[in-house]
Motif scaffolding. Structure first.
Motif, mmCIF file in Angstrom:
data_model
loop_
_atom_site.group_PDB
_atom_site.id
_atom_site.type_symbol
_atom_site.label_atom_id
_atom_site.label_comp_id
_atom_site.label_asym_id
_atom_site.label_seq_id
_atom_site.Cartn_x
_atom_site.Cartn_y
_atom_site.Cartn_z
ATOM 1 N N LYS A 153 2.190 15.112 0.286
ATOM 2 C CA LYS A 153 3.570 14.616 0.762
ATOM 3 C C LYS A 153 3.064 14.113 2.181
ATOM 4 O O LYS A 153 3.127 12.909 2.215
ATOM 5 C CB LYS A 153 4.489 15.795 1.087
ATOM 6 C CG LYS A 153 5.296 16.071 0.243
ATOM 7 C CD LYS A 153 6.285 17.329 0.603
ATOM 8 C CE LYS A 153 7.449 17.618 -0.255
ATOM 9 N NZ LYS A 153 8.389 18.652 0.262
ATOM 10 N N GLN A 154 2.100 14.351 2.635
ATOM 11 C CA GLN A 154 1.640 14.007 4.201
ATOM 12 C C GLN A 154 0.801 12.377 3.551
ATOM 13 O O GLN A 154 1.125 11.586 4.335
ATOM 14 C CB GLN A 154 0.493 14.766 4.691
ATOM 15 C CG GLN A 154 0.098 14.301 5.951
ATOM 16 C CD GLN A 154 -0.874 15.323 6.811
ATOM 17 O OE1 GLN A 154 -0.925 16.339 6.204
ATOM 18 N NE2 GLN A 154 -1.757 14.711 7.534
ATOM 19 N N ALA B 203 8.421 16.896 -7.465
ATOM 20 C CA ALA B 203 8.428 15.631 -7.820
ATOM 21 C C ALA B 203 9.484 15.524 -9.009
ATOM 22 O O ALA B 203 9.663 14.327 -9.458
ATOM 23 C CB ALA B 203 6.913 14.960 -8.294
ATOM 24 N N ALA B 204 9.604 16.517 -9.861
ATOM 25 C CA ALA B 204 10.630 16.250 -10.866
ATOM 26 C C ALA B 204 11.988 15.636 -10.552
ATOM 27 O O ALA B 204 12.604 14.951 -11.385
ATOM 28 C CB ALA B 204 10.885 17.691 -11.523
ATOM 29 N N ASP B 205 12.185 15.975 -9.210
ATOM 30 C CA ASP B 205 13.755 15.429 -8.837
ATOM 31 C C ASP B 205 13.753 13.915 -9.063
ATOM 32 O O ASP B 205 14.946 13.208 -8.973
ATOM 33 C CB ASP B 205 13.804 15.843 -7.195
ATOM 34 C CG ASP B 205 14.092 17.345 -7.083
ATOM 35 O OD1 ASP B 205 14.429 17.827 -7.977
ATOM 36 O OD2 ASP B 205 14.082 17.834 -6.043
ATOM 37 N N MET B 206 12.501 13.178 -8.760
ATOM 38 C CA MET B 206 12.500 11.764 -9.145
ATOM 39 C C MET B 206 13.183 11.281 -10.511
ATOM 40 O O MET B 206 13.743 10.230 -10.384
ATOM 41 C CB MET B 206 11.088 11.184 -8.899
ATOM 42 C CG MET B 206 10.579 10.994 -7.453
ATOM 43 S SD MET B 206 9.187 10.017 -7.483
ATOM 44 C CE MET B 206 7.864 11.104 -8.800
ATOM 45 N N ALA C 276 0.849 -1.231 -0.082
ATOM 46 C CA ALA C 276 0.006 0.059 0.144
ATOM 47 C C ALA C 276 0.974 1.151 -0.225
ATOM 48 O O ALA C 276 1.926 1.288 0.638
ATOM 49 C CB ALA C 276 -0.925 0.044 1.039
ATOM 50 N N GLY C 277 0.284 2.424 -0.690
ATOM 51 C CA GLY C 277 1.164 3.517 -0.898
ATOM 52 C C GLY C 277 0.455 4.334 -1.908
ATOM 53 O O GLY C 277 0.259 3.893 -2.935
ATOM 54 N N SER C 278 0.410 5.425 -1.504
ATOM 55 C CA SER C 278 -0.121 6.705 -2.617
ATOM 56 C C SER C 278 0.876 6.722 -3.630
ATOM 57 O O SER C 278 2.022 6.854 -3.474
ATOM 58 C CB SER C 278 -0.446 7.982 -1.705
ATOM 59 O OG SER C 278 -0.504 8.973 -2.695
ATOM 60 N N ASN C 279 0.348 6.888 -4.978
ATOM 61 C CA ASN C 279 1.307 6.930 -6.231
ATOM 62 C C ASN C 279 1.989 8.177 -6.035
ATOM 63 O O ASN C 279 1.602 9.314 -5.956
ATOM 64 C CB ASN C 279 0.093 7.264 -7.435
ATOM 65 C CG ASN C 279 1.108 7.215 -8.644
ATOM 66 O OD1 ASN C 279 2.185 7.268 -8.536
ATOM 67 N ND2 ASN C 279 0.214 6.755 -9.610
ATOM 68 N N LEU C 280 3.464 8.123 -6.186
ATOM 69 C CA LEU C 280 4.322 9.168 -5.995
ATOM 70 C C LEU C 280 4.184 10.068 -7.355
ATOM 71 O O LEU C 280 4.444 11.089 -6.976
ATOM 72 C CB LEU C 280 5.878 8.450 -5.895
ATOM 73 C CG LEU C 280 6.306 7.997 -4.827
ATOM 74 C CD1 LEU C 280 7.520 7.226 -5.012
ATOM 75 C CD2 LEU C 280 6.139 8.792 -3.575
ATOM 76 N N GLY C 281 3.845 9.690 -8.272
ATOM 77 C CA GLY C 281 3.878 10.425 -9.701
ATOM 78 C C GLY C 281 2.665 10.804 -9.981
ATOM 79 O O GLY C 281 2.455 11.810 -10.871
#
Length: 314
Positions: A82-83, A267-270, A68-73
């Protein structure tokens, strides 16, 4: 027949992993937003924000795979985003631990997702191994550390075998991120991002799911593992390979970093940073990659995407 409880089961990795587990004779159940136990894969309800969980699901579980985890992109990284990214990974693991602590039965193993973002957002020639500390204390690195720390409470407090797979960019026909690379390339507009010299750590969907399967079945697997393919490639090299496999030109200049930050924010840093990540530990554990080269991984994925377009109901 052992029962595997998966969080995030409806996601890209969760769906394929569920298929593999069922094919191997396991019973698979999911924790989901809605309870639907008569579904092909039974679903039990949980809501980490309210601290609610269907205890019946956890009681059935012989092992837990925590994806489980919110989509980073998905959108810019606002404060609230972020929270959500952190809480959807950390608070969910905490809720599972607190639930297990109230039960007489403990799972045989707790296997958690993590990410190569653990090592920090930098570009360099260093090859990071599981023994290395983060290179930089950025948001993703801090998130991964909290994520793993909560997972390993199962080991430290309950003596449950625990493994965390630090996952790279997943190449799949169902990947939105990969699809966003394919679309401009199809029109001859594929280009490196930023300098293009940053490394892009990657893994094919079949390999990440088979690594999770191995973690379920191999009791020697515990601790952290880099879930990355063995071939190192830069962002420019990846995009050039994609264009070649699609038989499209690769002549566009790099997309400037400031433009990516304008549209993606932090998020561009990814995609603008990346170092080399070692896969030696999983290889030493006996895992053999189905797709060890990016050319093979892209080639088969493009074929699957074509089949999906031709047969959308499959």
């Amino acid at each position: 027949m052992k029962t595997i409880l998966i969080t995030g089961g409806s996601g890209m990795v969760g769906k394929r992993l569920s298929e593999l587990l069922i094919g191997k004779g396991y019973k698979v159940i999911w924790l989901s937003r809605e309870r639907y136990v008569k579904a092909q894969i039974p679903r039990y309800r949980w809501d980490y924000r309210k601290g609610e969980i269907d205890r019946e699901a956890v009681e059935q579980a012989d092992m837990i795979v925590h994806l489980a985890g919110s989509n980073l992109g998905d959108g810019s990284w606002t404060r609230l985003k972020k929270q959500k990214i952190v809480e959807s990974r950390v608070q969910t693991a905490k809720l599972l631990l607190e639930t297990v602590k109230k039960m007489d039965k403990k799972p045989e193993a707790f296997i958690s997702a993590s990410a190569v973002g653990f090592y920090g957002q930098e570009t360099g020639e260093k090859i990071f191994t599981e023994e290395d500390n983060p290179a930089d204390s950025d948001f993703l690195s801090r998130t991964c550390r909290k994520w793993e720390a909560e997972a390993f409470r199962f080991r430290d407090e309950l003596d449950v075998r625990t493994a965390a797979l630090r996952t790279a960019f997943v190449i799949s026909k169902d990947s939105e991120a990969f699809g966003k690379m394919v679309l401009p390339t199809r029109f001859g507009l594929g280009a490196p991002l930023g300098s293009g010299r940053q490394y892009l750590s990657w893994i094919h969907i079949e390999d990440i799911c088979r690594l999770y399967l191995k973690a379920v079945e191999d009791s020697a697997m515990q601790g952290v593992y880099n879930a990355v393919a063995p071939e190192f490639i830069t962002n420019a090299g990846f995009m050039k390979t994609l264009a070649k496999e699609m038989k499209r030109p690769f002549l566009m200049p790099p997309i400037p970093a400031f433009l990516l930050r304008l549209f993606m924010g932090q998020a561009a840093d990814m995609v603008l940073y990346g170092s080399r990540i070692s896969s030696q530990k999983v290889i030493d554990a006996g895992y053999e990659f189905t797709y060890p080269s990016v050319k093979e991984a892209i080639e088969v994925t493009l074929l699957r995407m074509k089949e999906k377009d031709e047969n959308p109901k499959k």
